[in-house]
Design an enzyme around this catalytic site. Structure first.
Site, PDB file in Angstrom:
ATOM      1  N   HIS A  12       0.875  -1.177   0.000  1.00 41.51           N
ATOM      2  CA  HIS A  12       0.000   0.000   0.000  1.00 41.51           C
ATOM      3  C   HIS A  12       0.909   1.222   0.000  1.00 41.51           C
ATOM      4  O   HIS A  12       1.781   1.334   0.843  1.00 41.51           O
ATOM      5  CB  HIS A  12      -0.898  -0.016   1.250  1.00 41.51           C
ATOM      6  CG  HIS A  12      -0.147   0.021   2.543  1.00 41.51           C
ATOM      7  ND1 HIS A  12      -0.321  -0.892   3.559  1.00 41.51           N
ATOM      8  CD2 HIS A  12       0.812   0.870   3.007  1.00 41.51           C
ATOM      9  CE1 HIS A  12       0.475  -0.611   4.562  1.00 41.51           C
ATOM     10  NE2 HIS A  12       1.175   0.449   4.263  1.00 41.51           N
ATOM     11  N   HIS A  59      -1.387   4.545   9.902  1.00 38.74           N
ATOM     12  CA  HIS A  59      -0.161   5.362   9.873  1.00 38.74           C
ATOM     13  C   HIS A  59      -0.334   6.698  10.585  1.00 38.74           C
ATOM     14  O   HIS A  59       0.356   7.661  10.278  1.00 38.74           O
ATOM     15  CB  HIS A  59       0.266   5.636   8.430  1.00 38.74           C
ATOM     16  CG  HIS A  59       0.558   4.428   7.613  1.00 38.74           C
ATOM     17  ND1 HIS A  59      -0.402   3.569   7.160  1.00 38.74           N
ATOM     18  CD2 HIS A  59       1.733   3.929   7.158  1.00 38.74           C
ATOM     19  CE1 HIS A  59       0.156   2.596   6.459  1.00 38.74           C
ATOM     20  NE2 HIS A  59       1.446   2.791   6.441  1.00 38.74           N
ATOM     21  N   HIS A 192      10.925  -1.871   2.585  1.00 42.12           N
ATOM     22  CA  HIS A 192      11.096  -0.434   2.364  1.00 42.12           C
ATOM     23  C   HIS A 192      11.462   0.276   3.655  1.00 42.12           C
ATOM     24  O   HIS A 192      11.111  -0.164   4.737  1.00 42.12           O
ATOM     25  CB  HIS A 192       9.886   0.222   1.697  1.00 42.12           C
ATOM     26  CG  HIS A 192       8.584   0.229   2.449  1.00 42.12           C
ATOM     27  ND1 HIS A 192       7.933  -0.909   2.851  1.00 42.12           N
ATOM     28  CD2 HIS A 192       7.773   1.256   2.825  1.00 42.12           C
ATOM     29  CE1 HIS A 192       6.782  -0.591   3.431  1.00 42.12           C
ATOM     30  NE2 HIS A 192       6.669   0.724   3.452  1.00 42.12           N
ATOM     31  N   GLU A 239       5.964  -4.082   7.862  1.00 42.59           N
ATOM     32  CA  GLU A 239       4.547  -4.221   7.491  1.00 42.59           C
ATOM     33  C   GLU A 239       4.237  -5.608   6.920  1.00 42.59           C
ATOM     34  O   GLU A 239       3.068  -5.982   6.813  1.00 42.59           O
ATOM     35  CB  GLU A 239       4.161  -3.158   6.471  1.00 42.59           C
ATOM     36  CG  GLU A 239       4.150  -1.745   7.046  1.00 42.59           C
ATOM     37  CD  GLU A 239       3.863  -0.674   6.005  1.00 42.59           C
ATOM     38  OE1 GLU A 239       3.621   0.474   6.398  1.00 42.59           O
ATOM     39  OE2 GLU A 239       3.907  -0.968   4.787  1.00 42.59           O
TER      40      GLU A 239
HETATM   41  C1  DHB Z   1       5.298   4.648   1.135  1.00 44.88           C
HETATM   42  C2  DHB Z   1       5.118   3.320   1.551  1.00 44.88           C
HETATM   43  C3  DHB Z   1       4.243   3.017   2.609  1.00 44.88           C
HETATM   44  O1  DHB Z   1       4.035   1.747   3.091  1.00 44.88           O
HETATM   45  C4  DHB Z   1       3.519   4.021   3.221  1.00 44.88           C
HETATM   46  O2  DHB Z   1       2.642   3.688   4.187  1.00 44.88           O
HETATM   47  C5  DHB Z   1       3.705   5.353   2.835  1.00 44.88           C
HETATM   48  C6  DHB Z   1       4.598   5.662   1.786  1.00 44.88           C
HETATM   49  C7  DHB Z   1       6.215   4.995   0.008  1.00 44.88           C
HETATM   50  O3  DHB Z   1       7.001   4.153  -0.474  1.00 44.88           O
HETATM   51  O4  DHB Z   1       6.123   6.144  -0.465  1.00 44.88           O
HETATM   52 FE    FE Z   2       2.793   1.784   4.999  1.00 47.90          FE
END
Ligand code: DHB
Ligand code: FE
Length: 278
Positions: A12, A59, A192, A239
């Protein structure tokens, strides 16, 4: 009793909402990501779930750092999205399924998961965007039960705790006195890191090993502590706990129907999977 038809997982990322609003699915940057969804939607049109139970992480929209539940279950008639500051158009409210919510809550508390119950709950991009990707119509045609797992503020629940939460949710769904068909969705990841010295960190090898484990060796990721998962997947890569909870709910035997993996969208390695309960 209700039947679990299978599970889905997806990354997401807020910018997906902007790309959908601007009709960029065929744009070269976005195409490898959006192309990951039609096969999952074909599978959904075959197994026809009526309800989807969604493991996701808020978030900062519904819960902020001052009050951060480890596990929270929605028990509302509907769930609204609100402006998170990304400039994404908000979506019509998602229909809840309070009967299943309370059945899950009762079962979880019985199994010593002391969850927060939410009779009002705003849902952020982690809930709305994957639902929109899997059910792209004007409004979501399936009933929803949001289950939020804290990945924002330490201490985070362990991978094995999230897997066992998923197992308990699966038991609850299978013992729900209803003829409805239920899918389970986990949203987040894959690797990430959005901030700090390792911003931009991605670990394709780990992501693929994790995706490979889900069909036949679903507890594989529970060998890692949260700090090991942060090291291997990035601060936001944890996540993937949502995928693990989803898989826990499906029971012993599943068949992978479809997957997609693409790097990067924004700062994130994106994954999609569809698993049929067999
Ligand atoms: C991004 C990824 C995420 O899981 C999120 O919650 C907000 C931003 C991103 O890669 O920009
Ligand atoms: Fe996220």
């Amino acid at each position: 009793m209700a039947k679990i038809v299978g599970g889905l997982a997806s990354s997401h990322i807020p910018s997906i909402g902007g790309a959908m609003a601007k009709g960029l699915a065929q744009d070269p940057y976005w195409k490898p990501f959006f192309d990951g969804f039609p096969p999952a939607r074909e599978w959904l049109s075959r197994v026809k779930p009526d309800v989807v139970v969604v493991f996701y992480n808020d978030h900062g929209l519904n819960f902020f750092l001052d009050k951060m539940p480890t596990f929270a279950v929605g028990a509302a008639k509907q769930y609204a999205n609100a402006d998170e500051g990304w400039g994404i158009p908000t979506l019509p409210p998602f229909m809840g399924c309070p009967d299943l919510s309370w059945h899950i809550i009762n079962h979880l508390v019985d199994k010593e998961f002391d969850v927060v119950t939410c009779q009002e709950m705003l849902v952020d991009h982690a809930f709305t965007l994957p639902l929109k990707l899997f059910w792209p119509g004007a409004s979501c045609p399936v009933l929803t039960v949001p289950i939020c797992i804290n990945t924002v503020q330490f201490p985070l629940p362990s991978a094995s705790r999230c897997y066992r939460l998923g197992q308990a949710v699966g038991e609850a769904i299978r013992s729900w006195d209803s003829d409805l068909r239920v899918a389970v969705l986990g949203t987040g990841g894959l690797s990430h890191q959005l901030d700090g010295e390792r911003a931009g960190f991605i670990n394709k090898k780990f992501d693929l090993e994790f995706m490979n484990s889900l069909q036949d060796n679903p507890a594989w990721a529970t060998q890692f502590s949260i700090h090991e998962l942060v090291e291997k997947t990035g601060t936001q890569g944890v996540e993937l706990l949502m995928w693990l909870a989803m898989r826990g709910a499906l029971g012993t035997s599943v068949k992978e129907i479809h997957r997609n993996y693409h790097i990067p969208i924004s700062n994130t390695a994106t994954g999609v999977i569809a698993l049929e309960a067999t």
